[in-house]
Design an enzyme around this catalytic site. Structure first.
Site, PDB file in Angstrom:
ATOM      1  N   GLU A  21       0.829  -1.124   0.073  1.00 48.58           N
ATOM      2  CA  GLU A  21       0.097  -0.053   0.040  1.00 48.58           C
ATOM      3  C   GLU A  21       0.782   1.309  -0.009  1.00 48.58           C
ATOM      4  O   GLU A  21       0.450   2.202  -0.592  1.00 48.58           O
ATOM      5  CB  GLU A  21      -1.001  -0.055   1.245  1.00 48.58           C
ATOM      6  CG  GLU A  21      -1.915  -1.004   1.162  1.00 48.58           C
ATOM      7  CD  GLU A  21      -3.039  -0.822   2.334  1.00 48.58           C
ATOM      8  OE1 GLU A  21      -3.122   0.137   2.655  1.00 48.58           O
ATOM      9  OE2 GLU A  21      -3.653  -1.777   2.798  1.00 48.58           O
ATOM     10  N   ASP A  94      -2.477  -4.324   3.406  1.00 44.59           N
ATOM     11  CA  ASP A  94      -2.653  -4.737   4.878  1.00 44.59           C
ATOM     12  C   ASP A  94      -3.690  -5.842   4.918  1.00 44.59           C
ATOM     13  O   ASP A  94      -4.701  -6.347   4.349  1.00 44.59           O
ATOM     14  CB  ASP A  94      -3.340  -3.700   5.436  1.00 44.59           C
ATOM     15  CG  ASP A  94      -2.057  -2.511   5.621  1.00 44.59           C
ATOM     16  OD1 ASP A  94      -0.978  -2.757   5.297  1.00 44.59           O
ATOM     17  OD2 ASP A  94      -2.533  -1.308   5.872  1.00 44.59           O
ATOM     18  N   ASP A  96      -6.351  -6.443   6.589  1.00 47.21           N
ATOM     19  CA  ASP A  96      -7.573  -6.381   7.081  1.00 47.21           C
ATOM     20  C   ASP A  96      -8.557  -6.077   6.215  1.00 47.21           C
ATOM     21  O   ASP A  96      -8.145  -6.192   5.036  1.00 47.21           O
ATOM     22  CB  ASP A  96      -7.429  -5.082   8.162  1.00 47.21           C
ATOM     23  CG  ASP A  96      -6.736  -3.865   7.294  1.00 47.21           C
ATOM     24  OD1 ASP A  96      -7.085  -3.993   6.273  1.00 47.21           O
ATOM     25  OD2 ASP A  96      -6.383  -2.944   8.014  1.00 47.21           O
ATOM     26  N   GLU A  98     -10.167  -3.583   4.683  1.00 44.20           N
ATOM     27  CA  GLU A  98      -9.738  -2.538   3.657  1.00 44.20           C
ATOM     28  C   GLU A  98      -8.631  -3.014   2.863  1.00 44.20           C
ATOM     29  O   GLU A  98      -8.689  -2.847   1.612  1.00 44.20           O
ATOM     30  CB  GLU A  98      -9.248  -1.052   4.429  1.00 44.20           C
ATOM     31  CG  GLU A  98     -10.407  -0.367   5.021  1.00 44.20           C
ATOM     32  CD  GLU A  98     -11.385   0.127   4.332  1.00 44.20           C
ATOM     33  OE1 GLU A  98     -11.117   0.521   3.178  1.00 44.20           O
ATOM     34  OE2 GLU A  98     -12.579  -0.218   4.640  1.00 44.20           O
ATOM     35  N   TYR A 310       2.031  -5.046  13.098  1.00 40.41           N
ATOM     36  CA  TYR A 310       0.747  -4.336  12.537  1.00 40.41           C
ATOM     37  C   TYR A 310       0.232  -3.492  13.606  1.00 40.41           C
ATOM     38  O   TYR A 310      -0.283  -4.242  14.550  1.00 40.41           O
ATOM     39  CB  TYR A 310      -0.177  -5.037  11.869  1.00 40.41           C
ATOM     40  CG  TYR A 310      -1.081  -4.442  10.901  1.00 40.41           C
ATOM     41  CD1 TYR A 310      -0.713  -3.531  10.019  1.00 40.41           C
ATOM     42  CD2 TYR A 310      -2.640  -4.689  11.105  1.00 40.41           C
ATOM     43  CE1 TYR A 310      -1.803  -2.912   9.166  1.00 40.41           C
ATOM     44  CE2 TYR A 310      -3.437  -4.061  10.393  1.00 40.41           C
ATOM     45  CZ  TYR A 310      -2.857  -3.271   9.290  1.00 40.41           C
ATOM     46  OH  TYR A 310      -3.947  -2.421   8.610  1.00 40.41           O
ATOM     47  N   ARG A 312      -3.042  -2.183  13.766  1.00 35.78           N
ATOM     48  CA  ARG A 312      -4.393  -1.999  13.959  1.00 35.78           C
ATOM     49  C   ARG A 312      -4.926  -3.534  14.364  1.00 35.78           C
ATOM     50  O   ARG A 312      -5.109  -4.276  13.571  1.00 35.78           O
ATOM     51  CB  ARG A 312      -5.019  -1.592  12.617  1.00 35.78           C
ATOM     52  CG  ARG A 312      -4.722   0.010  11.969  1.00 35.78           C
ATOM     53  CD  ARG A 312      -5.424   0.302  10.863  1.00 35.78           C
ATOM     54  NE  ARG A 312      -4.915   1.771  10.463  1.00 35.78           N
ATOM     55  CZ  ARG A 312      -4.002   1.802   9.696  1.00 35.78           C
ATOM     56  NH1 ARG A 312      -3.268   1.110   8.884  1.00 35.78           N
ATOM     57  NH2 ARG A 312      -3.675   3.170   9.466  1.00 35.78           N
ATOM     58  N   HIS A 355      -4.774 -10.369  14.158  1.00 35.16           N
ATOM     59  CA  HIS A 355      -3.386  -9.877  14.491  1.00 35.16           C
ATOM     60  C   HIS A 355      -2.957 -10.185  15.740  1.00 35.16           C
ATOM     61  O   HIS A 355      -3.834 -10.236  16.752  1.00 35.16           O
ATOM     62  CB  HIS A 355      -3.234  -8.239  13.820  1.00 35.16           C
ATOM     63  CG  HIS A 355      -3.602  -8.128  12.695  1.00 35.16           C
ATOM     64  ND1 HIS A 355      -2.846  -8.386  11.622  1.00 35.16           N
ATOM     65  CD2 HIS A 355      -4.945  -7.295  12.186  1.00 35.16           C
ATOM     66  CE1 HIS A 355      -3.420  -7.722  10.325  1.00 35.16           C
ATOM     67  NE2 HIS A 355      -4.618  -7.314  10.862  1.00 35.16           N
TER      68      HIS A 355
END
Length: 715
Positions: A21, A94, A96, A98, A310, A312, A355
């Protein structure tokens, strides 16, 4: 012939395109993978819903219309060309929802443009081992996770694109409303109402100095006549002081208690944001920006390293590899504080557990060893992450608290002193170890021993009402209520600030008049939407979509059609509030001589010429008269260049250079007549103080009008 063989050998070598990203992440990963791999950045979403229209077919299964994001077409074409040249494409956005959506859109855009297989890879940390393991074991895109992101994106679009036109018609053009942000706004507005309605009550406390030989210590009044003392005013305190003055002071009890203090688990996103706000003064946005830098990689000498996992996450789970790493480090550095077995922490019921908890990628990269390679803020954030993780796998600490009760007439005073007797995990927490090590010391005392009361310290207090939300406390509340997810806490606050629905004052979140007006409309008309239970239920349903338990379009249909009917009804029946806050003032327009009107704009109140649209003159609203002797200017709000931080200066600048970093209020000091400003500190909370440096007047409490009532203006 030799050249032909070399060419053939070159062509048979496999080329792999890896797409992440961000450029920083690409730079780090490319160093790890070496030749045969090309790492490019998508810069986030390249394909999304258009901004100019809703683009959701609500009558056809809520089918979304995706387009290339404006300004990203060139980058997408370049990635398509790179994919066409590659023998393999690995989508490494990532791990997740998104990120899964970004990978899904890229695969859609590449199909038909390349013959290379397109696979998905995920990782929790950017280290050589994690990246190598990921590229050697690619998988398919998780369609259920993509559907969860799609449902969330479409739901937010449906809410925003139906509520925003309502606000344009009823309040002001250009406003917007969001599903989750509106709930957060409601919480902030409700707390502000509690703050305003709270009436402080006076009470007093009493401390006393006691003497034993050459030693002196201070104790606090805990009981009077065998019950908790009621000290509503100075008179009641003075009566006790008068009684004690002739009394014998005797030690009547000494107690020593030990307490075991357990280490805390590694940080989750919300706990990291709370700790960074409370200990470092960071906003949630700043915390996540710096954490992103540490995750994506920084140069440590000649090596580029992703320093943390990570950032988040709502889990405290730690991998076995990380456990082995930290226990090895502890065995070498703090062998006496290493538990026999690793410490396991319970993952919360609502945690997605995709995670690990936030931790350093390598324990050996201590804060001291990397401090020369990090910025000040990077080091501060990395330090609390490193300390929290390492301490989580260490022995408990123990504290001993000694309490001494002293009887003086009918009054009982108590003094306590605490000391860390076994530091345990505190040995790696530098910010805490010195603070917790000792909270004072006491002389050697015995029960029955007589002491001398030397001096008394009566002190006036006022009861403290509910505190306004800060970044830390609103994130904690959102998490506790199940509103939002780790990736949304910081954006929720940022959106409210950017829209000027909320401002930050002394690190507190305060709703603006515009924010309160919007909240009133939404709460009155859509209580079921700006409801914390509804928002939390949506998060649960999104989790169920990700787990492939429910169908995403049905979830949207159950919500949308009743919601649309309600919007249409409110649009037709709700009274318009446009211009309701406009107020004609006695200020005169410099350009045309008409009166100026106080208006509520995108960034707060301002003055505009009543002759608009013939006259476009505007100016800031004066907050007070300039206190400089002989100056006829007024104090208005200004912003610094660059960071845009607000301060308050004179309209006669540069002839008058008066500035204040505290906001003036429309109340004047009863002692010297100069204007008051809002201040805040941890001891007193919010209070008002005179701007005059030679005047010591201040007012504790929330109601500014009581300032004038308390002062004797005739004296």
């Amino acid at each position: 012939m030799a050249e032909t063989k070399a060419t053939a050998k070159k062509k048979t070598k496999k080329s792999t395109l890896v797409i992440v990203e961000s450029p920083a992440k690409a730079k780090t990963i490319e160093k790890y993978l070496g030749t045969g791999y090309t790492v490019k950045a998508s810069m986030g979403h390249l394909i999304d819903l258009p901004k100019s229209r809703m683009a959701i077919d609500v009558d056809n299964g809520f089918n979304p219309e995706y387009i290339t994001v404006r300004g990203r077409a060139k980058l997408l074409r370049e990635l398509q060309k790179d994919a066409k040249k590659a023998d393999e494409v690995l989508l490494a956005s990532d791990n997740d929802r998104e990120g899964e959506s970004i990978a899904w859109h890229l695969r859609q855009a590449f199909e038909g443009k390349t013959n290379a297989p397109i696979r998905r890879i995920v990782f929790n940390e950017i280290t050589p081992q994690a990246i190598t393991e990921a590229v050697t074991a690619p998988s398919d895109i998780d369609e259920a996770k993509v559907n969860a992101q799609k449902a969330r994106r479409i739901l937010d679009r449906l809410v925003g694109y139906n509520l925003s036109p309502l606000l344009w018609k009823k309040v002001k053009n250009g406003l917007s409303a969001g599903r989750v942000q509106s709930v957060a706004l409601r919480l902030i507005c409700e707390r502000e109402k509690e703050v305003e309605e709270f009436i402080p009550e006076e009470y007093w406390s009493l401390d006393a100095d006691f003497i034993k030989g050459k030693s002196k210590f201070t104790a606090q009044l805990m009981q009077y006549q065998d019950r908790k003392p009621e000290l509503p005013n100075e008179k009641s305190v003075q009566a006790i002081i008068n009684e004690i003055g002739s009394s014998v002071c005797t030690v009547v009890d000494i107690k020593a208690t030990e307490k075991t203090v357990r280490p805390k688990p590694p940080f989750t996103t919300s706990k990291l944001q709370q700790a960074a706000a409370n200990r470092l003064g960071f906003t949630s946005r700043k915390t996540m920006q710096i954490a992103q830098q540490l995750y994506e990689g920084v140069n440590i000498g000649s090596t580029r390293v992703g320093l943390i996992t990570y950032m988040r996450t709502d889990s405290v789970r730690i991998s076995q590899t990380a456990i082995d790493d930290v226990r090895k480090w502890l065995a070498e550095n703090f062998p006496n504080e290493l538990p026999e077995a690793p410490i396991e922490y319970t993952v919360g019921k609502k945690a997605q557990d995709a995670h690990e908890g936030i931790r350093p990628t390598y324990t050996s990269y201590t804060p001291d060893s990397v401090k020369d390679y990090l910025t000040r803020d990077q080091l501060r954030l990395y330090t609390i992450i490193w300390e929290r993780f390492v301490s989580s796998q260490m022995n408990n600490a123990k504290t001993r608290t000694t309490s001494v009760d002293i009887q003086a007439g009918h009054a009982l005073f108590r003094v306590s002193a605490s000391k860390v007797v076994d530091k345990g995990f505190y040995k790696v927490i530098k910010l805490l170890s010195s603070k917790e090590d000792s909270s004072g010391s006491l002389p050697s005392l015995k029960v029955g021993e007589e002491l001398t009361a030397q001096k008394f310290y009566p002190e006036q207090h006022f009861t403290q009402g509910p505190a306004r939300y800060t970044d830390a406390s609103i994130v904690k509340t959102l998490e506790e209520k199940g509103i939002g997810r780790p990736s949304t806490y910081a954006p929720i606050i940022s959106v409210l600030l950017d829209r000027y629905y909320v401002t930050r004052s002394n690190k507190q979140l305060v709703p603006t008049p515009l924010g309160r007006m919007i909240n009133d409309i939404l709460v009155e008309s859509f209580p079921e939407v700006v409801n914390e239970n509804f928002t939390a239920r949506v998060e649960t349903e999104l989790d169920e979509i990700e787990e492939d338990k429910i169908q995403w379009s049905k979830m949207l249909g159950d919500f949308f059609f009743p919601f649309r009917d309600k919007v249409e009804n409110v649009m037709a029946t709700h009274e318009s509030l446009k211009g309701s806050m406009d107020e004609v003032t006695d200020k005169i327009c410099d350009k045309c001589g008409r009166h100026m009107v106080k208006k509520l704009g995108r960034f707060g109140f301002f003055l505009a010429c009543s002759g608009f649209p013939e006259c476009y003159s505007t100016r800031s609203i004066p907050l007070a008269r300039c206190p400089r002797p002989g100056c006829t200017g007024e104090i208005v709000a200004r912003k610094t260049k660059g960071r845009g931080k607000e301060f308050y200066g004179c309209t006669n600048y540069p002839d008058c250079d008066f500035i204040s970093h505290f906001k003036p209020i429309d109340v004047y000091c009863p002692k010297c007549g100069q204007f008051m400003v809002e201040k805040y500190d941890k001891k007193n909370g919010s209070y008002k103080a005179c701007i005059n440096p030679d005047c010591d007047y201040l007012h504790l409490g929330e109601n500014p009008t009581s300032i004038i009532d308390e002062g004797d203006l005739d004296s």
